[in-house]
Scaffold this motif. Structure first.
Motif, PDB file in Angstrom:
ATOM      1  N   TYR A  63      46.119  40.247  45.820  1.00 36.31           N
ATOM      2  CA  TYR A  63      46.865  39.494  44.821  1.00 36.31           C
ATOM      3  C   TYR A  63      47.326  40.461  43.738  1.00 36.31           C
ATOM      4  O   TYR A  63      46.614  41.393  43.389  1.00 36.31           O
ATOM      5  N   TRP A 115      62.651  34.222  41.393  1.00 30.45           N
ATOM      6  CA  TRP A 115      61.867  33.526  42.408  1.00 30.45           C
ATOM      7  C   TRP A 115      60.425  33.322  41.933  1.00 30.45           C
ATOM      8  O   TRP A 115      59.795  32.322  42.293  1.00 30.45           O
ATOM      9  N   GLU A 116      59.920  34.233  41.113  1.00 30.76           N
ATOM     10  CA  GLU A 116      58.567  34.088  40.592  1.00 30.76           C
ATOM     11  C   GLU A 116      58.506  32.938  39.585  1.00 30.76           C
ATOM     12  O   GLU A 116      57.575  32.124  39.638  1.00 30.76           O
ATOM     13  N   GLY A 128      58.738  29.773  41.446  1.00 27.99           N
ATOM     14  CA  GLY A 128      57.469  29.528  42.132  1.00 27.99           C
ATOM     15  C   GLY A 128      56.407  29.001  41.184  1.00 27.99           C
ATOM     16  O   GLY A 128      55.626  28.108  41.535  1.00 27.99           O
ATOM     17  N   LEU A 179      50.408  36.614  42.518  1.00 29.44           N
ATOM     18  CA  LEU A 179      51.255  36.704  43.698  1.00 29.44           C
ATOM     19  C   LEU A 179      50.436  37.124  44.904  1.00 29.44           C
ATOM     20  O   LEU A 179      49.763  38.156  44.868  1.00 29.44           O
ATOM     21  N   GLU A 189      54.701  37.949  48.050  1.00 27.26           N
ATOM     22  CA  GLU A 189      55.360  36.988  48.935  1.00 27.26           C
ATOM     23  C   GLU A 189      55.389  35.569  48.374  1.00 27.26           C
ATOM     24  O   GLU A 189      56.313  34.829  48.648  1.00 27.26           O
ATOM     25  N   GLN A 190      54.351  35.184  47.632  1.00 27.26           N
ATOM     26  CA  GLN A 190      54.221  33.785  47.237  1.00 27.26           C
ATOM     27  C   GLN A 190      53.462  33.683  45.916  1.00 27.26           C
ATOM     28  O   GLN A 190      52.483  34.396  45.705  1.00 27.26           O
ATOM     29  N   VAL A 247      50.784  32.051  43.978  1.00 29.62           N
ATOM     30  CA  VAL A 247      49.596  31.280  44.331  1.00 29.62           C
ATOM     31  C   VAL A 247      48.803  30.849  43.096  1.00 29.62           C
ATOM     32  O   VAL A 247      47.845  30.095  43.201  1.00 29.62           O
ATOM     33  N   HIS A 304      47.220  27.314  43.426  1.00 30.64           N
ATOM     34  CA  HIS A 304      47.610  26.588  44.635  1.00 30.64           C
ATOM     35  C   HIS A 304      46.362  26.094  45.359  1.00 30.64           C
ATOM     36  O   HIS A 304      45.375  26.830  45.490  1.00 30.64           O
TER      37      HIS A 304
END
Length: 135
Positions: free
Chosen positions: A11, A20-21, A24, A58, A66-67, A69, A94
Protein backbone atom coordinates in the motif's frame (compact mmCIF):
# COMPACT_ATOMS: atom_id res chain seq x y z
CA UNK A 1 -14.35 -23.25 -10.49
CA UNK A 2 -13.09 -21.41 -7.43
CA UNK A 3 -12.55 -17.68 -7.71
CA UNK A 4 -9.78 -16.00 -5.81
CA UNK A 5 -9.75 -12.40 -4.74
CA UNK A 6 -6.47 -10.61 -5.25
CA UNK A 7 -5.18 -8.46 -2.42
CA UNK A 8 -2.23 -6.14 -2.99
CA UNK A 9 0.92 -6.87 -1.08
CA UNK A 10 1.82 -3.20 -0.86
CA UNK A 11 0.00 0.00 0.00
CA UNK A 12 1.09 3.55 -0.60
CA UNK A 13 -0.38 6.24 1.59
CA UNK A 14 -0.01 9.73 0.23
CA UNK A 15 -1.86 12.97 -0.46
CA UNK A 16 -4.08 12.66 -3.51
CA UNK A 17 -2.30 13.97 -6.60
CA UNK A 18 -4.33 12.64 -9.53
CA UNK A 19 -7.97 12.95 -10.58
CA UNK A 20 -8.51 9.18 -10.47
CA UNK A 21 -7.33 9.13 -6.85
CA UNK A 22 -9.72 11.92 -5.81
CA UNK A 23 -12.57 10.20 -7.65
CA UNK A 24 -11.65 6.92 -5.95
CA UNK A 25 -11.69 8.60 -2.52
CA UNK A 26 -15.12 10.11 -3.22
CA UNK A 27 -16.49 6.77 -4.45
CA UNK A 28 -15.10 4.95 -1.41
CA UNK A 29 -16.61 7.51 0.97
CA UNK A 30 -20.00 7.18 -0.75
CA UNK A 31 -19.80 3.39 -0.51
CA UNK A 32 -18.94 3.48 3.20
CA UNK A 33 -20.90 6.46 4.54
CA UNK A 34 -23.96 6.41 2.23
CA UNK A 35 -24.47 2.85 1.00
CA UNK A 36 -23.08 0.81 3.88
CA UNK A 37 -23.73 2.96 6.96
CA UNK A 38 -26.62 5.11 5.71
CA UNK A 39 -25.21 8.24 7.37
CA UNK A 40 -25.84 10.37 4.28
CA UNK A 41 -28.44 10.11 1.53
CA UNK A 42 -26.55 10.12 -1.78
CA UNK A 43 -23.32 11.97 -1.18
CA UNK A 44 -21.20 12.74 1.89
CA UNK A 45 -19.34 15.70 0.40
CA UNK A 46 -19.62 19.03 2.20
CA UNK A 47 -18.16 22.54 2.31
CA UNK A 48 -14.89 21.20 3.79
CA UNK A 49 -13.99 19.04 0.79
CA UNK A 50 -12.77 21.79 -1.60
CA UNK A 51 -10.24 23.06 0.97
CA UNK A 52 -9.28 19.75 2.55
CA UNK A 53 -6.15 17.77 1.90
CA UNK A 54 -7.34 14.33 0.81
CA UNK A 55 -5.14 11.35 1.61
CA UNK A 56 -5.43 7.99 -0.13
CA UNK A 57 -4.25 4.50 0.70
CA UNK A 58 -3.51 2.97 -2.68
CA UNK A 59 -3.34 -0.75 -3.28
CA UNK A 60 -0.40 -1.49 -5.57
CA UNK A 61 0.17 -4.17 -8.16
CA UNK A 62 3.77 -4.64 -9.27
CA UNK A 63 4.64 -1.47 -7.32
CA UNK A 64 2.11 0.62 -9.28
CA UNK A 65 -0.93 2.20 -7.55
CA UNK A 66 -4.08 0.54 -8.85
CA UNK A 67 -6.99 1.20 -6.50
CA UNK A 68 -8.02 3.52 -3.67
CA UNK A 69 -8.56 1.20 -0.70
CA UNK A 70 -8.64 3.80 2.07
CA UNK A 71 -8.99 7.53 2.55
CA UNK A 72 -9.09 10.33 5.11
CA UNK A 73 -9.17 14.10 4.81
CA UNK A 74 -7.52 16.80 6.91
CA UNK A 75 -7.82 20.56 7.03
CA UNK A 76 -6.83 23.52 9.13
CA UNK A 77 -9.86 24.20 11.30
CA UNK A 78 -9.97 28.00 11.18
CA UNK A 79 -7.04 29.43 9.24
CA UNK A 80 -6.24 32.96 10.33
CA UNK A 81 -8.36 32.64 13.48
CA UNK A 82 -6.82 29.57 15.11
CA UNK A 83 -3.70 28.78 13.09
CA UNK A 84 -2.20 25.38 13.73
CA UNK A 85 -5.46 23.69 14.77
CA UNK A 86 -6.25 20.89 12.34
CA UNK A 87 -9.14 18.46 11.92
CA UNK A 88 -9.34 14.99 10.46
CA UNK A 89 -12.51 13.35 9.19
CA UNK A 90 -14.10 10.94 6.74
CA UNK A 91 -11.75 8.04 7.45
CA UNK A 92 -12.89 5.15 5.28
CA UNK A 93 -11.40 1.77 4.38
CA UNK A 94 -12.82 -0.41 1.61
CA UNK A 95 -14.74 -3.35 3.05
CA UNK A 96 -12.53 -5.87 1.26
CA UNK A 97 -9.43 -4.40 2.91
CA UNK A 98 -10.60 -4.13 6.51
CA UNK A 99 -8.91 -7.45 7.22
CA UNK A 100 -5.69 -5.41 7.31
CA UNK A 101 -6.44 -3.78 10.66
CA UNK A 102 -3.33 -1.66 10.42
CA UNK A 103 -4.50 0.18 7.29
CA UNK A 104 -6.86 2.55 9.15
CA UNK A 105 -4.22 3.18 11.79
CA UNK A 106 -1.61 3.92 9.10
CA UNK A 107 -3.95 6.41 7.44
CA UNK A 108 -4.45 8.19 10.77
CA UNK A 109 -0.73 8.33 11.51
CA UNK A 110 0.00 9.67 8.05
CA UNK A 111 -2.72 12.32 8.39
CA UNK A 112 -1.43 13.53 11.75
CA UNK A 113 2.19 13.61 10.59
CA UNK A 114 1.27 15.49 7.43
CA UNK A 115 -0.73 18.04 9.43
CA UNK A 116 2.20 18.52 11.82
CA UNK A 117 4.53 19.05 8.88
CA UNK A 118 2.18 21.84 7.75
CA UNK A 119 2.25 23.65 11.09
CA UNK A 120 -0.30 21.77 13.16
CA UNK A 121 0.14 21.98 16.93
CA UNK A 122 -3.30 20.56 17.82
CA UNK A 123 -5.12 17.82 15.92
CA UNK A 124 -8.74 16.82 16.44
CA UNK A 125 -10.83 14.25 14.62
CA UNK A 126 -14.46 13.35 14.11
CA UNK A 127 -14.48 9.67 15.06
CA UNK A 128 -17.20 7.04 15.16
CA UNK A 129 -17.25 5.22 18.51
CA UNK A 130 -16.39 1.87 16.88
CA UNK A 131 -13.20 3.40 15.44
CA UNK A 132 -11.98 5.00 18.66
CA UNK A 133 -9.51 2.14 19.38
CA UNK A 134 -7.59 3.14 16.22
CA UNK A 135 -6.63 6.36 17.99
Amino acid sequence: MTSFRFYPGEYRIRPVNADWELQGCAALRRAVFCDEQGLFQDDDSDAIDPNALHIAALGCVLAQPEQVVGTVRIHESQPGIQPGVWMGSRLAVHNDFRCDHALGHKLIRHAVRLAHARGCHQFFAHVQIKNAPLF
